[in-house]
Write a protein that holds these residues in place. Structure first.
Motif, PDB file in Angstrom:
ATOM      1  N   UNK A  23      40.819  23.892  35.652  1.00  0.00           N
ATOM      2  CA  UNK A  23      39.784  23.977  36.693  1.00  0.00           C
ATOM      3  C   UNK A  23      40.337  24.438  38.035  1.00  0.00           C
ATOM      4  N   UNK A  24      41.478  23.888  38.422  1.00  0.00           N
ATOM      5  CA  UNK A  24      42.052  24.263  39.715  1.00  0.00           C
ATOM      6  C   UNK A  24      42.479  25.723  39.742  1.00  0.00           C
ATOM      7  N   UNK A  25      43.078  26.204  38.656  1.00  0.00           N
ATOM      8  CA  UNK A  25      43.440  27.623  38.613  1.00  0.00           C
ATOM      9  C   UNK A  25      42.200  28.505  38.640  1.00  0.00           C
ATOM     10  N   UNK A  26      41.170  28.103  37.915  1.00  0.00           N
ATOM     11  CA  UNK A  26      39.940  28.894  37.918  1.00  0.00           C
ATOM     12  C   UNK A  26      39.298  28.894  39.300  1.00  0.00           C
ATOM     13  N   UNK A  27      39.295  27.762  39.973  1.00  0.00           N
ATOM     14  CA  UNK A  27      38.719  27.685  41.326  1.00  0.00           C
ATOM     15  C   UNK A  27      39.435  28.649  42.269  1.00  0.00           C
ATOM     16  N   UNK A  28      40.743  28.734  42.147  1.00  0.00           N
ATOM     17  CA  UNK A  28      41.501  29.684  42.994  1.00  0.00           C
ATOM     18  C   UNK A  28      41.123  31.131  42.660  1.00  0.00           C
ATOM     19  N   UNK A  29      40.916  31.416  41.386  1.00  0.00           N
ATOM     20  CA  UNK A  29      40.573  32.786  40.975  1.00  0.00           C
ATOM     21  C   UNK A  29      39.188  33.191  41.493  1.00  0.00           C
ATOM     22  N   UNK A  30      38.189  32.322  41.341  1.00  0.00           N
ATOM     23  CA  UNK A  30      36.852  32.705  41.793  1.00  0.00           C
ATOM     24  C   UNK A  30      36.762  32.730  43.312  1.00  0.00           C
ATOM     25  N   UNK A  38      31.093  26.009  41.358  1.00  0.00           N
ATOM     26  CA  UNK A  38      29.682  25.597  41.293  1.00  0.00           C
ATOM     27  C   UNK A  38      28.762  26.798  41.486  1.00  0.00           C
ATOM     28  N   UNK A  39      29.079  27.660  42.443  1.00  0.00           N
ATOM     29  CA  UNK A  39      28.255  28.851  42.683  1.00  0.00           C
ATOM     30  C   UNK A  39      28.312  29.794  41.484  1.00  0.00           C
ATOM     31  N   UNK A  40      29.489  29.940  40.898  1.00  0.00           N
ATOM     32  CA  UNK A  40      29.632  30.787  39.706  1.00  0.00           C
ATOM     33  C   UNK A  40      28.766  30.234  38.573  1.00  0.00           C
ATOM     34  N   UNK A  41      28.801  28.927  38.356  1.00  0.00           N
ATOM     35  CA  UNK A  41      27.991  28.318  37.296  1.00  0.00           C
ATOM     36  C   UNK A  41      26.503  28.569  37.530  1.00  0.00           C
ATOM     37  N   UNK A  42      26.085  28.456  38.768  1.00  0.00           N
ATOM     38  CA  UNK A  42      24.693  28.698  39.158  1.00  0.00           C
ATOM     39  C   UNK A  42      24.317  30.153  38.877  1.00  0.00           C
ATOM     40  N   UNK A 111      37.152  36.732  34.965  1.00  0.00           N
ATOM     41  CA  UNK A 111      38.115  35.761  35.486  1.00  0.00           C
ATOM     42  C   UNK A 111      38.120  34.490  34.644  1.00  0.00           C
ATOM     43  N   UNK A 112      36.942  34.044  34.221  1.00  0.00           N
ATOM     44  CA  UNK A 112      36.843  32.859  33.358  1.00  0.00           C
ATOM     45  C   UNK A 112      37.533  33.118  32.021  1.00  0.00           C
ATOM     46  N   UNK A 113      37.305  34.294  31.458  1.00  0.00           N
ATOM     47  CA  UNK A 113      37.946  34.649  30.190  1.00  0.00           C
ATOM     48  C   UNK A 113      39.463  34.681  30.335  1.00  0.00           C
ATOM     49  N   UNK A 114      39.944  35.279  31.422  1.00  0.00           N
ATOM     50  CA  UNK A 114      41.383  35.367  31.657  1.00  0.00           C
ATOM     51  C   UNK A 114      41.988  33.981  31.873  1.00  0.00           C
ATOM     52  N   UNK A 115      41.258  33.126  32.567  1.00  0.00           N
ATOM     53  CA  UNK A 115      41.749  31.775  32.811  1.00  0.00           C
ATOM     54  C   UNK A 115      41.870  31.002  31.493  1.00  0.00           C
ATOM     55  N   UNK A 116      40.842  31.118  30.640  1.00  0.00           N
ATOM     56  CA  UNK A 116      40.914  30.469  29.330  1.00  0.00           C
ATOM     57  C   UNK A 116      42.079  31.021  28.519  1.00  0.00           C
TER      58      UNK A 116
END
Length: 150
Positions: A23-30, A38-42, A111-116
């Protein structure tokens, strides 16, 4: 007095350790794209959807109307969503992605795909599928429906 379990004896400990890192790495990426998780999920919830009432979005995401309203206000200010009048009820409104918002969703999804991939590529395909299956079973059996926002 019995023995006290160690932190590492708990499945929740290991889940939280991995979840926090992912989660923390993804937050930095977005954040590099000017949005929060949260905004990305929305935005992802609105993608490929017709203009949607906030109440429907709240139900779909398992959030309160207040949480949806706060996220909507932030995304409106960033020009990533628009608020339109509901054609059936002039007092109500619907939310939709703007052109900028629509173009940003595939970038954020990549970015989500790359993070996973960065985290879960250390697992075999079978292990990854088993992990996903078990987490989905656990969420379903516990009745978990709220979209994680951080």
């Amino acid at each position: 007095m019995g023995s006290i379990s160690d932190l590492t004896d708990h499945t929740g400990f290991w889940m939280r350790m991995v979840s926090n890192a992912v989660s923390q790495d993804f937050a930095r990426k977005v954040a590099t794209e000017g949005v929060t998780v949260a905004e990305w999920s929305f935005m992802r919830a609105l993608y490929e959807q017709p203009p949607t009432p906030p109440s429907v979005l709240a139900e779909r995401m398992g959030l309160t109307r207040g949480a949806i309203s706060k996220l909507a206000d932030r995304l409106l200010a960033k020009g990533l969503i628009a608020r339109t009048e509901d054609p059936q009820d002039k007092r109500a409104h619907r939310l939709t992605l703007t052109a900028d918002g629509r173009s940003k969703v595939p970038v954020l999804a990549a970015l989500a795909d790359a993070n996973d991939a960065a985290y879960f590529s250390v697992l075999s395909t079978g292990e990854h599928h088993a992990l996903n299956r078990l987490l989905k079973v656990l969420a379903e059996r516990r009745g978990l429906k709220t979209v994680p926002l951080d």
